[in-house]
Design a protein around this motif. Structure first.
Motif, PDB file in Angstrom:
ATOM      1  N   VAL A   1      59.582 -34.922 -22.365  1.00  0.00           N
ATOM      2  CA  VAL A   1      60.478 -34.598 -23.968  1.00  0.00           C
ATOM      3  C   VAL A   1      59.202 -35.205 -25.311  1.00  0.00           C
ATOM      4  N   TRP A   2      59.723 -33.973 -26.791  1.00  0.00           N
ATOM      5  CA  TRP A   2      58.906 -34.731 -27.705  1.00  0.00           C
ATOM      6  C   TRP A   2      59.819 -34.888 -28.243  1.00  0.00           C
ATOM      7  N   LYS A   3      59.972 -36.072 -29.195  1.00  0.00           N
ATOM      8  CA  LYS A   3      60.660 -37.079 -30.545  1.00  0.00           C
ATOM      9  C   LYS A   3      60.204 -36.554 -31.324  1.00  0.00           C
ATOM     10  N   ASP A   4      61.025 -37.472 -32.633  1.00  0.00           N
ATOM     11  CA  ASP A   4      60.134 -37.433 -33.632  1.00  0.00           C
ATOM     12  C   ASP A   4      60.753 -38.866 -34.487  1.00  0.00           C
ATOM     13  N   SER A   5      59.804 -39.428 -34.820  1.00  0.00           N
ATOM     14  CA  SER A   5      59.387 -41.503 -35.108  1.00  0.00           C
ATOM     15  C   SER A   5      59.747 -41.159 -36.514  1.00  0.00           C
ATOM     16  N   LYS A   6      61.138 -42.743 -36.384  1.00  0.00           N
ATOM     17  CA  LYS A   6      60.902 -42.452 -38.477  1.00  0.00           C
ATOM     18  C   LYS A   6      59.567 -43.125 -39.032  1.00  0.00           C
ATOM     19  N   GLY A   7      58.695 -43.935 -38.161  1.00  0.00           N
ATOM     20  CA  GLY A   7      57.454 -43.754 -39.116  1.00  0.00           C
ATOM     21  C   GLY A   7      57.221 -45.275 -39.119  1.00  0.00           C
ATOM     22  N   GLU A   8      58.326 -46.068 -38.658  1.00  0.00           N
ATOM     23  CA  GLU A   8      58.733 -47.687 -38.893  1.00  0.00           C
ATOM     24  C   GLU A   8      58.390 -48.123 -37.579  1.00  0.00           C
ATOM     25  N   GLY A   9      57.847 -49.639 -38.342  1.00  0.00           N
ATOM     26  CA  GLY A   9      57.398 -50.260 -36.959  1.00  0.00           C
ATOM     27  C   GLY A   9      57.129 -51.612 -37.607  1.00  0.00           C
ATOM     28  N   GLU A  10      56.439 -52.302 -36.828  1.00  0.00           N
ATOM     29  CA  GLU A  10      55.667 -54.163 -37.643  1.00  0.00           C
ATOM     30  C   GLU A  10      54.563 -54.331 -36.657  1.00  0.00           C
ATOM     31  N   ILE A  11      53.347 -54.984 -37.503  1.00  0.00           N
ATOM     32  CA  ILE A  11      52.423 -55.455 -36.781  1.00  0.00           C
ATOM     33  C   ILE A  11      52.410 -56.216 -35.387  1.00  0.00           C
ATOM     34  N   TYR A  12      51.424 -55.551 -34.255  1.00  0.00           N
ATOM     35  CA  TYR A  12      51.924 -56.163 -32.887  1.00  0.00           C
ATOM     36  C   TYR A  12      50.881 -57.504 -33.285  1.00  0.00           C
ATOM     37  N   THR A  13      49.785 -56.656 -33.725  1.00  0.00           N
ATOM     38  CA  THR A  13      48.456 -57.507 -34.165  1.00  0.00           C
ATOM     39  C   THR A  13      47.501 -56.817 -34.454  1.00  0.00           C
ATOM     40  N   TYR A  14      46.032 -57.344 -35.309  1.00  0.00           N
ATOM     41  CA  TYR A  14      45.227 -56.776 -36.040  1.00  0.00           C
ATOM     42  C   TYR A  14      43.579 -57.259 -36.174  1.00  0.00           C
ATOM     43  N   SER A  15      42.787 -55.977 -36.646  1.00  0.00           N
ATOM     44  CA  SER A  15      41.547 -56.978 -36.771  1.00  0.00           C
ATOM     45  C   SER A  15      40.995 -56.921 -38.382  1.00  0.00           C
ATOM     46  N   VAL A  16      40.370 -57.523 -38.679  1.00  0.00           N
ATOM     47  CA  VAL A  16      40.032 -56.543 -40.236  1.00  0.00           C
ATOM     48  C   VAL A  16      38.460 -56.465 -39.761  1.00  0.00           C
ATOM     49  N   VAL A  17      37.584 -54.585 -39.785  1.00  0.00           N
ATOM     50  CA  VAL A  17      36.480 -54.721 -39.380  1.00  0.00           C
ATOM     51  C   VAL A  17      36.015 -55.126 -40.959  1.00  0.00           C
ATOM     52  N   ARG A  18      34.635 -55.625 -40.663  1.00  0.00           N
ATOM     53  CA  ARG A  18      34.142 -55.984 -42.312  1.00  0.00           C
ATOM     54  C   ARG A  18      32.410 -54.731 -42.551  1.00  0.00           C
ATOM     55  N   GLN A  19      32.858 -54.108 -41.348  1.00  0.00           N
ATOM     56  CA  GLN A  19      31.122 -53.261 -41.324  1.00  0.00           C
ATOM     57  C   GLN A  19      31.484 -52.494 -40.130  1.00  0.00           C
ATOM     58  N   ASN A  20      31.474 -51.165 -40.415  1.00  0.00           N
ATOM     59  CA  ASN A  20      30.774 -50.072 -39.595  1.00  0.00           C
ATOM     60  C   ASN A  20      29.935 -48.946 -39.942  1.00  0.00           C
ATOM     61  N   ARG A  21      29.060 -48.320 -38.758  1.00  0.00           N
ATOM     62  CA  ARG A  21      27.903 -47.661 -39.401  1.00  0.00           C
ATOM     63  C   ARG A  21      28.383 -45.907 -39.356  1.00  0.00           C
ATOM     64  N   ASN A  22      30.367 -46.138 -39.006  1.00  0.00           N
ATOM     65  CA  ASN A  22      30.325 -44.740 -38.552  1.00  0.00           C
ATOM     66  C   ASN A  22      29.913 -44.574 -40.366  1.00  0.00           C
ATOM     67  N   PRO A  23      29.918 -42.628 -41.178  1.00  0.00           N
ATOM     68  CA  PRO A  23      29.699 -42.366 -42.136  1.00  0.00           C
ATOM     69  C   PRO A  23      31.293 -42.762 -42.600  1.00  0.00           C
ATOM     70  N   ALA A  24      32.241 -42.347 -42.239  1.00  0.00           N
ATOM     71  CA  ALA A  24      33.692 -41.867 -42.450  1.00  0.00           C
ATOM     72  C   ALA A  24      34.707 -43.099 -42.821  1.00  0.00           C
ATOM     73  N   PHE A  25      33.462 -44.835 -42.614  1.00  0.00           N
ATOM     74  CA  PHE A  25      34.537 -45.850 -42.243  1.00  0.00           C
ATOM     75  C   PHE A  25      33.862 -46.377 -43.924  1.00  0.00           C
ATOM     76  N   ALA A  26      32.311 -46.317 -43.717  1.00  0.00           N
ATOM     77  CA  ALA A  26      30.903 -46.848 -44.546  1.00  0.00           C
ATOM     78  C   ALA A  26      31.053 -47.217 -45.595  1.00  0.00           C
ATOM     79  N   ASP A  27      32.035 -46.272 -46.821  1.00  0.00           N
ATOM     80  CA  ASP A  27      32.049 -47.056 -47.552  1.00  0.00           C
ATOM     81  C   ASP A  27      33.768 -48.278 -48.169  1.00  0.00           C
ATOM     82  N   LEU A  28      34.246 -47.898 -46.874  1.00  0.00           N
ATOM     83  CA  LEU A  28      35.786 -48.803 -46.998  1.00  0.00           C
ATOM     84  C   LEU A  28      35.512 -50.185 -47.096  1.00  0.00           C
TER      85      LEU A  28
END
Ligand SMILES: [Zn+2]
Length: 137
Positions: free
Chosen positions: A54-81
């Motif tokens: 069944v589908w349920k709605d999330s409140k949309g809140e949580g915490e960061i489990y882990t992360y990485s910082v991407v410094r360069q991405n060749r995909n055009p949607a991310f290149a200028d970030l």
């Protein structure tokens, strides 16, 4: 900035997720048989194999489990970030999703595991569906 890649429809397992995202609502599935919370969207329960999800709605809140910082991405949607944060976020309802954490001045120093985050919906110029991303609370 070019839009991010979008799902190709028809896509029966994830369509309800994307329809709720259109309304700026994050959703997930839960098994009616064994109560397992299921994410990413799929046809059958990842624990018992039942199709009674069944589908349920999330409140949309949580915490960061882990992360990485991407410094360069060749995909055009991310290149200028510039440097940006790719993270796993543990939602309060019990599911984990891969996402971006946005709105951080310096991603190299201003983000920590365990920080609280809240979903926001990043509109795409030509895309029908916004993309759920997260920001620090
Ligand atoms: Zn189940």
């Amino acid at each position: 900035m070019p839009d991010r890649s979008m799902p190709q429809f028809p896509e029966p397992d994830t369509s309800p997720f994307w329809e709720s995202v259109k309304n700026e609502q994050l959703s997930y599935q839960q098994c009616n048989v064994c109560n397992t919370v299921v994410f990413y969207p799929r046809y059958a329960c990842s624990s018992c194999g039942s199709g009674e999800l069944v589908w349920k709605d999330s409140k949309g809140e949580g915490e960061i489990y882990t992360y990485s910082v991407v410094r360069q991405n060749r995909n055009p949607a991310f290149a200028d970030l510039g440097a940006y944060v790719l993270a796993y976020v543990d939602l309060d309802e019990g599911f984990r999703m891969m996402t971006n954490v946005v709105g951080i001045k310096n991603p190299l120093t201003d983000i920590k595991i365990g920080q609280r985050v809240k979903v926001k919906f990043e509109k795409q110029e030509s895309g029908e569906f916004p993309v759920p991303v997260f920001e620090l609370i």
